[in-house]
Enzyme design. Structure first.
Site, PDB file in Angstrom:
ATOM      1  N   GLY A   1      56.877  27.311   1.963  1.00 13.23           N
ATOM      2  CA  GLY A   1      55.827  28.339   2.041  1.00 13.23           C
ATOM      3  C   GLY A   1      56.167  29.527   1.170  1.00 13.23           C
ATOM      4  O   GLY A   1      55.820  30.673   1.461  1.00 13.23           O
ATOM      5  N   ALA A   2      56.835  29.223   0.052  1.00 13.10           N
ATOM      6  CA  ALA A   2      57.426  30.286  -0.772  1.00 13.10           C
ATOM      7  C   ALA A   2      56.404  31.190  -1.445  1.00 13.10           C
ATOM      8  O   ALA A   2      56.723  32.302  -1.842  1.00 13.10           O
ATOM      9  CB  ALA A   2      58.336  29.653  -1.827  1.00 13.10           C
ATOM     10  N   ALA A   3      55.160  30.705  -1.581  1.00 18.20           N
ATOM     11  CA  ALA A   3      54.151  31.548  -2.223  1.00 18.20           C
ATOM     12  C   ALA A   3      53.317  32.323  -1.209  1.00 18.20           C
ATOM     13  O   ALA A   3      52.422  33.081  -1.585  1.00 18.20           O
ATOM     14  CB  ALA A   3      53.244  30.692  -3.101  1.00 18.20           C
TER      15      ALA A   3
ATOM     16  N   ARG B   1      45.282  25.674  20.999  1.00 16.51           N
ATOM     17  CA  ARG B   1      46.742  25.706  20.924  1.00 16.51           C
ATOM     18  C   ARG B   1      47.312  24.289  20.750  1.00 16.51           C
ATOM     19  O   ARG B   1      48.257  24.058  20.026  1.00 16.51           O
ATOM     20  CB  ARG B   1      47.294  26.346  22.204  1.00 16.51           C
ATOM     21  CG  ARG B   1      48.696  26.876  22.053  1.00 16.51           C
ATOM     22  CD  ARG B   1      48.991  27.840  23.161  1.00 16.51           C
ATOM     23  NE  ARG B   1      49.216  27.126  24.405  1.00 16.51           N
ATOM     24  CZ  ARG B   1      50.379  27.068  25.033  1.00 16.51           C
ATOM     25  NH1 ARG B   1      51.429  27.682  24.544  1.00 16.51           N
ATOM     26  NH2 ARG B   1      50.516  26.426  26.165  1.00 16.51           N
TER      27      ARG B   1
ATOM     28  N   GLN C   1      59.594  17.459   7.871  1.00 15.97           N
ATOM     29  CA  GLN C   1      60.674  18.272   7.290  1.00 15.97           C
ATOM     30  C   GLN C   1      62.014  17.937   7.943  1.00 15.97           C
ATOM     31  O   GLN C   1      63.045  17.894   7.266  1.00 15.97           O
ATOM     32  CB  GLN C   1      60.336  19.762   7.399  1.00 15.97           C
ATOM     33  CG  GLN C   1      59.140  20.101   6.495  1.00 15.97           C
ATOM     34  CD  GLN C   1      58.781  21.568   6.454  1.00 15.97           C
ATOM     35  OE1 GLN C   1      59.366  22.378   7.170  1.00 15.97           O
ATOM     36  NE2 GLN C   1      57.809  21.915   5.630  1.00 15.97           N
TER      37      GLN C   1
ATOM     38  N   GLY D   1      58.057  29.766  10.602  1.00 15.22           N
ATOM     39  CA  GLY D   1      56.653  29.364  10.784  1.00 15.22           C
ATOM     40  C   GLY D   1      56.319  29.114  12.246  1.00 15.22           C
ATOM     41  O   GLY D   1      57.069  28.452  12.961  1.00 15.22           O
ATOM     42  N   ASN D   2      55.195  29.629  12.679  1.00 17.64           N
ATOM     43  CA  ASN D   2      54.802  29.533  14.097  1.00 17.64           C
ATOM     44  C   ASN D   2      54.096  28.231  14.448  1.00 17.64           C
ATOM     45  O   ASN D   2      53.447  27.659  13.585  1.00 17.64           O
ATOM     46  CB  ASN D   2      53.890  30.714  14.436  1.00 17.64           C
ATOM     47  CG  ASN D   2      54.709  31.939  14.756  1.00 17.64           C
ATOM     48  OD1 ASN D   2      55.743  31.837  15.398  1.00 17.64           O
ATOM     49  ND2 ASN D   2      54.240  33.083  14.284  1.00 17.64           N
TER      50      ASN D   2
ATOM     51  N   ASP E   1      61.317  40.496  16.305  1.00 16.14           N
ATOM     52  CA  ASP E   1      61.021  41.125  17.605  1.00 16.14           C
ATOM     53  C   ASP E   1      62.148  42.082  17.997  1.00 16.14           C
ATOM     54  O   ASP E   1      61.920  43.167  18.510  1.00 16.14           O
ATOM     55  CB  ASP E   1      60.841  40.040  18.674  1.00 16.14           C
ATOM     56  CG  ASP E   1      59.793  39.028  18.257  1.00 16.14           C
ATOM     57  OD1 ASP E   1      58.645  39.436  18.035  1.00 16.14           O
ATOM     58  OD2 ASP E   1      60.126  37.831  18.119  1.00 16.14           O
TER      59      ASP E   1
ATOM     60  N   HIS F   1      59.130  33.223  20.815  1.00 17.97           N
ATOM     61  CA  HIS F   1      58.540  34.202  19.892  1.00 17.97           C
ATOM     62  C   HIS F   1      57.029  34.115  20.054  1.00 17.97           C
ATOM     63  O   HIS F   1      56.333  33.435  19.309  1.00 17.97           O
ATOM     64  CB  HIS F   1      58.946  33.903  18.436  1.00 17.97           C
ATOM     65  CG  HIS F   1      58.101  34.677  17.457  1.00 17.97           C
ATOM     66  ND1 HIS F   1      58.212  36.035  17.292  1.00 17.97           N
ATOM     67  CD2 HIS F   1      57.105  34.286  16.629  1.00 17.97           C
ATOM     68  CE1 HIS F   1      57.322  36.437  16.399  1.00 17.97           C
ATOM     69  NE2 HIS F   1      56.634  35.402  15.979  1.00 17.97           N
TER      70      HIS F   1
HETATM   71  P1  NAX Z   1      50.845  32.531   4.660  1.00 15.65           P
HETATM   72  O1  NAX Z   1      49.683  31.719   5.082  1.00 15.65           O
HETATM   73  O2  NAX Z   1      50.655  33.730   3.806  1.00 15.65           O
HETATM   74  O3  NAX Z   1      51.872  31.591   3.873  1.00 15.65           O
HETATM   75  C1  NAX Z   1      52.219  30.333   4.307  1.00 15.65           C
HETATM   76  C2  NAX Z   1      52.519  29.505   3.068  1.00 15.65           C
HETATM   77  O4  NAX Z   1      53.036  28.259   3.500  1.00 15.65           O
HETATM   78  C3  NAX Z   1      51.266  29.202   2.223  1.00 15.65           C
HETATM   79  O5  NAX Z   1      51.540  29.572   0.880  1.00 15.65           O
HETATM   80  C4  NAX Z   1      51.070  27.696   2.393  1.00 15.65           C
HETATM   81  O6  NAX Z   1      50.597  27.088   1.195  1.00 15.65           O
HETATM   82  C5  NAX Z   1      52.491  27.239   2.720  1.00 15.65           C
HETATM   83  N1  NAX Z   1      52.567  25.998   3.486  1.00 15.65           N
HETATM   84  C6  NAX Z   1      51.810  25.607   4.532  1.00 15.65           C
HETATM   85  N2  NAX Z   1      52.176  24.391   4.958  1.00 15.65           N
HETATM   86  C7  NAX Z   1      53.224  24.016   4.187  1.00 15.65           C
HETATM   87  C8  NAX Z   1      54.033  22.864   4.140  1.00 15.65           C
HETATM   88  N3  NAX Z   1      53.817  21.841   4.969  1.00 15.65           N
HETATM   89  N4  NAX Z   1      55.019  22.807   3.222  1.00 15.65           N
HETATM   90  C9  NAX Z   1      55.211  23.826   2.362  1.00 15.65           C
HETATM   91  N5  NAX Z   1      54.463  24.941   2.346  1.00 15.65           N
HETATM   92  C10 NAX Z   1      53.483  25.037   3.247  1.00 15.65           C
HETATM   93  O7  NAX Z   1      51.626  32.897   5.997  1.00 15.65           O
HETATM   94  P2  NAX Z   1      52.772  33.990   6.231  1.00 15.65           P
HETATM   95  O8  NAX Z   1      52.158  35.289   6.564  1.00 15.65           O
HETATM   96  O9  NAX Z   1      53.745  33.928   5.117  1.00 15.65           O
HETATM   97  O10 NAX Z   1      53.425  33.429   7.566  1.00 15.65           O
HETATM   98  C11 NAX Z   1      54.154  32.225   7.576  1.00 15.65           C
HETATM   99  C12 NAX Z   1      54.464  31.792   8.989  1.00 15.65           C
HETATM  100  O11 NAX Z   1      55.340  32.724   9.618  1.00 15.65           O
HETATM  101  C13 NAX Z   1      53.238  31.715   9.901  1.00 15.65           C
HETATM  102  O12 NAX Z   1      53.316  30.537  10.684  1.00 15.65           O
HETATM  103  C14 NAX Z   1      53.383  32.930  10.775  1.00 15.65           C
HETATM  104  O13 NAX Z   1      52.720  32.795  12.004  1.00 15.65           O
HETATM  105  C15 NAX Z   1      54.878  32.995  10.936  1.00 15.65           C
HETATM  106  N6  NAX Z   1      55.473  34.250  11.405  1.00 15.65           N
HETATM  107  C16 NAX Z   1      56.590  34.169  12.173  1.00 15.65           C
HETATM  108  C17 NAX Z   1      57.260  35.284  12.610  1.00 15.65           C
HETATM  109  C18 NAX Z   1      58.498  35.180  13.452  1.00 15.65           C
HETATM  110  O14 NAX Z   1      58.977  36.219  13.860  1.00 15.65           O
HETATM  111  N7  NAX Z   1      59.045  34.010  13.747  1.00 15.65           N
HETATM  112  C19 NAX Z   1      56.751  36.644  12.314  1.00 15.65           C
HETATM  113  C20 NAX Z   1      55.831  36.693  11.160  1.00 15.65           C
HETATM  114  C21 NAX Z   1      54.891  35.523  11.026  1.00 15.65           C
HETATM  115  O15 NAX Z   1      53.786  35.759  11.843  1.00 15.65           O
END
Ligand code: NAX
Length: 335
Positions: free
Chosen positions: A11-13, A98, A112, A130-131, A159, A187
């Protein structure tokens, strides 16, 4: 110079990934004498923004960033990987339940896990951002049985950092003076921020947070408003920014990995979601956020802490939620 550590970011982008890779290039993960090789994994439709991010990373000319690779292939992404930062996940869409969210992410994190099992370094350490982070971590671990269980963690450091900052501003100190606030459980909104072990450094002498209750207006604040404000901080940020937390999440991911590899300071407790060994009566195998200390690249759960009645009740709720998430995710994978 040391051999680079191989770090894979999924999800690097995305929002968080975009901030994380620059922090990583600056040496936030392992310190200023440790180069890294970065591998970025994205979905095919985000290949161009990923390439653009690499162009910017190149332009930063970070001395510690030895090599950068990009891929959209899960089989390529984890070859030789020593640290996997799993940020990419399926977000909750409109009308999505959910159950669907758990099922969609279950598939991603199963694949993965299998790829990590097959291709990664045998001591690969995994951080799931990722959530739903805890349950995604549980899935990855299950499908990577050849990697030690204790190498799988999920992030609750954001958190914890939020708790530090909220308490610091209430008391009127800097958040670096706050230590040992704990996040228990999931979380999610059921997380349990716990200030009972909190310490304020130099206030005017180091003291327990509870000893500074005068400054937090009344005894109740710590167990009510504080807990809610920490749990709702993510939503409060979305309201203001109209986007979810990104740089603070990336920064917390750096803190998590840094402390895991470099170690916590003497007397310092941090929070990490890890695969439970049954500590504190939590079912073995759940990915549960615990207070830990870290040394020599290994975490250890801080044992023997006491919960008051309210904390105990809250921990029951978050544990129940994690059990439900686990069951839903595993059921949908088995179907
Ligand atoms: P974004 O939607 O901006 O970015 C996610 C990126 O992941 C996208 O570029 C997408 O193309 C890519 N992606 C999706 N599925 C993929 C896969 N199977 N393989 C490779 N890449 C993939 O989300 P972002 O704001 O960056 O948040 C990412 C995740 O972090 C979300 O699930 C979010 O809920 C979670 N979070 C977790 C937090 C924590 O404390 N654990 C806090 C922040 C955030 O809410």
């Amino acid at each position: 110079l040391k051999q680079p550590i191989k770090v894979t970011v999924t999800g690097a982008a995305g929002n968080i990934g975009y901030a994380f890779v620059f922090f990583a290039g600056q040496g936030r993960l392992f310190g200023q004498d440790q180069p890294i090789d970065l591998t970025l994994l994205e979905l095919p439709n985000s290949k161009r923004p990923m390439m653009g991010t690499v162009m910017e990373l190149d332009d930063c000319a970070y001395p510690l960033l030895a090599n950068i690779r990009t891929t959209t292939s899960i089989d390529e992404a984890f070859v030789g990987c020593q640290v996997a930062v799993l940020v990419g996940a399926k977000p909750r869409g409109p009308g999505m339940e959910r159950k669907d969210l758990l099922s969609e992410n279950g598939k991603i994190f199963k694949a993965q896990g299998e790829a990590i099992d097959r291709y990664a370094d045998r001591d690969c350490k995994v951080l799931v951002v990722g959530n739903p982070a805890n349950t995604n971590c549980l899935i990855v671990q299950r499908y990577a049985p050849s990697i030690p269980k204790q190498n799988f963690t999920a992030m609750t450091r954001l958190d914890q950092n939020r708790a530090d900052s909220i308490l610091a501003s209430k008391i009127g100190v800097h958040s670096r003076q706050i230590r040992n606030l704990i996040i228990w459980g999931n979380h999610s909104a059921t997380q349990v921020p716990d200030a009972s072990q909190g310490i304020i450094m130099n206030y005017p002498q180091p003291g327990m947070v509870t000893a500074a209750r005068g400054a937090v207006s009344n005894d109740k604040w710590l167990t009510t408003e504080f807990v809610e404000t920490v749990a709702k901080r993510g939503a409060a940020i979305i309201q203001m920014r109209e986007k979810s937390s990104a740089a603070s999440a990336a920064s917390a991911a750096c803190d998590h990995i840094h402390d895991w590899f470099i170690g916590t300071q003497s007397g310092q407790i941090v929070s990490m979601a890890v695969i439970s060994d049954g500590s504190y009566g939590v079912p073995e195998g759940l990915c549960f956020s615990y207070p830990v200390t870290c040394q020599n690249g290994k975490w250890q759960i801080v044992q023997g802490l006491q919960w008051d009645e309210l904390t105990k009740k809250r921990i029951e709720v978050t544990t129940k939620e994690l059990i439900e998430e686990r069951d839903l995710a595993l059921q949908s994978l088995a179907a």
